[in-house]
Design a protein around this motif. Structure first.
Motif, PDB file in Angstrom:
ATOM      1  N   PRO A 213       0.807  -1.229   0.000  1.00 30.75           N
ATOM      2  CA  PRO A 213       0.000   0.000   0.000  1.00 30.75           C
ATOM      3  C   PRO A 213       0.839   1.277   0.000  1.00 30.75           C
ATOM      4  O   PRO A 213       0.739   2.114   0.886  1.00 30.75           O
ATOM      5  CB  PRO A 213      -0.810  -0.137   1.295  1.00 30.75           C
ATOM      6  CG  PRO A 213       0.105  -0.887   2.208  1.00 30.75           C
ATOM      7  CD  PRO A 213       0.840  -1.854   1.318  1.00 30.75           C
ATOM      8  N   VAL A 214       1.653   1.448  -1.008  1.00 32.37           N
ATOM      9  CA  VAL A 214       2.570   2.578  -1.081  1.00 32.37           C
ATOM     10  C   VAL A 214       1.871   3.891  -1.431  1.00 32.37           C
ATOM     11  O   VAL A 214       2.370   4.963  -1.119  1.00 32.37           O
ATOM     12  CB  VAL A 214       3.724   2.260  -2.066  1.00 32.37           C
ATOM     13  CG1 VAL A 214       3.241   2.290  -3.488  1.00 32.37           C
ATOM     14  CG2 VAL A 214       4.891   3.180  -1.875  1.00 32.37           C
ATOM     15  N   GLY A 215       0.695   3.841  -2.029  1.00 35.81           N
ATOM     16  CA  GLY A 215      -0.005   5.055  -2.445  1.00 35.81           C
ATOM     17  C   GLY A 215      -0.519   5.894  -1.293  1.00 35.81           C
ATOM     18  O   GLY A 215      -0.705   7.098  -1.431  1.00 35.81           O
ATOM     19  N   ASN A 216      -0.745   5.292  -0.133  1.00 35.19           N
ATOM     20  CA  ASN A 216      -1.301   6.016   1.012  1.00 35.19           C
ATOM     21  C   ASN A 216      -0.307   6.959   1.672  1.00 35.19           C
ATOM     22  O   ASN A 216      -0.649   8.078   2.030  1.00 35.19           O
ATOM     23  CB  ASN A 216      -1.818   5.029   2.063  1.00 35.19           C
ATOM     24  CG  ASN A 216      -2.930   4.156   1.525  1.00 35.19           C
ATOM     25  OD1 ASN A 216      -3.649   4.546   0.618  1.00 35.19           O
ATOM     26  ND2 ASN A 216      -3.048   2.971   2.076  1.00 35.19           N
ATOM     27  N   THR A 217       0.926   6.502   1.863  1.00 34.81           N
ATOM     28  CA  THR A 217       1.914   7.284   2.609  1.00 34.81           C
ATOM     29  C   THR A 217       3.123   7.693   1.777  1.00 34.81           C
ATOM     30  O   THR A 217       3.942   8.485   2.232  1.00 34.81           O
ATOM     31  CB  THR A 217       2.421   6.488   3.823  1.00 34.81           C
ATOM     32  OG1 THR A 217       3.074   5.302   3.348  1.00 34.81           O
ATOM     33  CG2 THR A 217       1.290   6.130   4.764  1.00 34.81           C
ATOM     34  N   GLY A 218       3.269   7.102   0.593  1.00 39.55           N
ATOM     35  CA  GLY A 218       4.422   7.409  -0.246  1.00 39.55           C
ATOM     36  C   GLY A 218       5.551   6.412  -0.076  1.00 39.55           C
ATOM     37  O   GLY A 218       6.493   6.398  -0.846  1.00 39.55           O
ATOM     38  N   GLU A 219       5.457   5.557   0.950  1.00 38.59           N
ATOM     39  CA  GLU A 219       6.442   4.501   1.129  1.00 38.59           C
ATOM     40  C   GLU A 219       5.833   3.383   1.963  1.00 38.59           C
ATOM     41  O   GLU A 219       4.908   3.607   2.744  1.00 38.59           O
ATOM     42  CB  GLU A 219       7.733   4.999   1.749  1.00 38.59           C
ATOM     43  CG  GLU A 219       7.598   5.581   3.129  1.00 38.59           C
ATOM     44  CD  GLU A 219       8.921   6.107   3.656  1.00 38.59           C
ATOM     45  OE1 GLU A 219       9.300   5.687   4.764  1.00 38.59           O
ATOM     46  OE2 GLU A 219       9.569   6.905   2.968  1.00 38.59           O
ATOM     47  N   ALA A 220       6.341   2.173   1.760  1.00 41.97           N
ATOM     48  CA  ALA A 220       5.844   1.020   2.505  1.00 41.97           C
ATOM     49  C   ALA A 220       6.860  -0.106   2.417  1.00 41.97           C
ATOM     50  O   ALA A 220       7.656  -0.181   1.475  1.00 41.97           O
ATOM     51  CB  ALA A 220       4.499   0.559   1.944  1.00 41.97           C
ATOM     52  N   LEU A 221       6.828  -0.987   3.403  1.00 42.38           N
ATOM     53  CA  LEU A 221       7.707  -2.146   3.450  1.00 42.38           C
ATOM     54  C   LEU A 221       6.938  -3.403   3.087  1.00 42.38           C
ATOM     55  O   LEU A 221       5.784  -3.569   3.490  1.00 42.38           O
ATOM     56  CB  LEU A 221       8.287  -2.340   4.851  1.00 42.38           C
ATOM     57  CG  LEU A 221       9.224  -1.278   5.381  1.00 42.38           C
ATOM     58  CD1 LEU A 221       9.592  -1.588   6.830  1.00 42.38           C
ATOM     59  CD2 LEU A 221      10.483  -1.195   4.534  1.00 42.38           C
ATOM     60  N   CYS A 222       7.607  -4.311   2.395  1.00 44.14           N
ATOM     61  CA  CYS A 222       7.032  -5.619   2.137  1.00 44.14           C
ATOM     62  C   CYS A 222       7.111  -6.416   3.441  1.00 44.14           C
ATOM     63  O   CYS A 222       8.185  -6.515   4.046  1.00 44.14           O
ATOM     64  CB  CYS A 222       7.806  -6.341   1.041  1.00 44.14           C
ATOM     65  SG  CYS A 222       7.253  -8.052   0.816  1.00 44.14           S
ATOM     66  N   PRO A 223       5.990  -7.001   3.899  1.00 40.83           N
ATOM     67  CA  PRO A 223       6.013  -7.747   5.153  1.00 40.83           C
ATOM     68  C   PRO A 223       6.795  -9.058   5.067  1.00 40.83           C
ATOM     69  O   PRO A 223       7.167  -9.608   6.096  1.00 40.83           O
ATOM     70  CB  PRO A 223       4.531  -8.013   5.435  1.00 40.83           C
ATOM     71  CG  PRO A 223       3.875  -7.962   4.105  1.00 40.83           C
ATOM     72  CD  PRO A 223       4.661  -6.963   3.295  1.00 40.83           C
ATOM     73  N   TYR A 224       7.070  -9.548   3.867  1.00 40.34           N
ATOM     74  CA  TYR A 224       7.816 -10.798   3.712  1.00 40.34           C
ATOM     75  C   TYR A 224       9.319 -10.577   3.609  1.00 40.34           C
ATOM     76  O   TYR A 224      10.080 -11.177   4.353  1.00 40.34           O
ATOM     77  CB  TYR A 224       7.348 -11.561   2.471  1.00 40.34           C
ATOM     78  CG  TYR A 224       6.013 -12.217   2.632  1.00 40.34           C
ATOM     79  CD1 TYR A 224       5.881 -13.424   3.301  1.00 40.34           C
ATOM     80  CD2 TYR A 224       4.871 -11.632   2.104  1.00 40.34           C
ATOM     81  CE1 TYR A 224       4.653 -14.032   3.444  1.00 40.34           C
ATOM     82  CE2 TYR A 224       3.637 -12.235   2.241  1.00 40.34           C
ATOM     83  CZ  TYR A 224       3.532 -13.439   2.916  1.00 40.34           C
ATOM     84  OH  TYR A 224       2.316 -14.033   3.054  1.00 40.34           O
ATOM     85  N   CYS A 225       9.737  -9.737   2.676  1.00 40.06           N
ATOM     86  CA  CYS A 225      11.176  -9.604   2.408  1.00 40.06           C
ATOM     87  C   CYS A 225      11.782  -8.312   2.954  1.00 40.06           C
ATOM     88  O   CYS A 225      12.992  -8.149   2.943  1.00 40.06           O
ATOM     89  CB  CYS A 225      11.451  -9.728   0.920  1.00 40.06           C
ATOM     90  SG  CYS A 225      10.785  -8.375  -0.087  1.00 40.06           S
ATOM     91  N   GLY A 226      10.939  -7.372   3.398  1.00 42.91           N
ATOM     92  CA  GLY A 226      11.447  -6.131   3.969  1.00 42.91           C
ATOM     93  C   GLY A 226      11.873  -5.094   2.945  1.00 42.91           C
ATOM     94  O   GLY A 226      12.404  -4.055   3.319  1.00 42.91           O
TER      95      GLY A 226
END
Length: 67
Positions: free
Chosen positions: A40-53
């Motif tokens: 969900p990168v569109g909400n905050t401008g950045e996001a981490l993948c919960p699997y690989c980081g």
């Protein structure tokens, strides 16, 4: 034919045209990858993948929502 990329980058810049964003991305090698997950990168401008980081950064920042 596009060359597939190994999943070795820890930070990836993406553009609005890449949304909705999934990890692993279509140009990544999938034989050793985790299950496909929405990022969900569109909400905050950045996001981490919960699997690989992997950290995904949206060029231009969060996507605005018009109402």
């Amino acid at each position: 034919m596009t060359q597939l990329q190994e999943n070795t980058r820890s930070q990836i810049e993406v553009e609005a045209k890449d949304l909705p964003l999934y990890c692993p991305m279509p140009d990544m090698v999938k034989w050793n990858a985790h299950p496909r997950v929405v990022i969900p990168v569109g909400n905050t401008g950045e996001a981490l993948c919960p699997y690989c980081g992997t950290k995904y950064i949206l060029k231009g920042g969060p996507v605005g929502h018009g109402h």
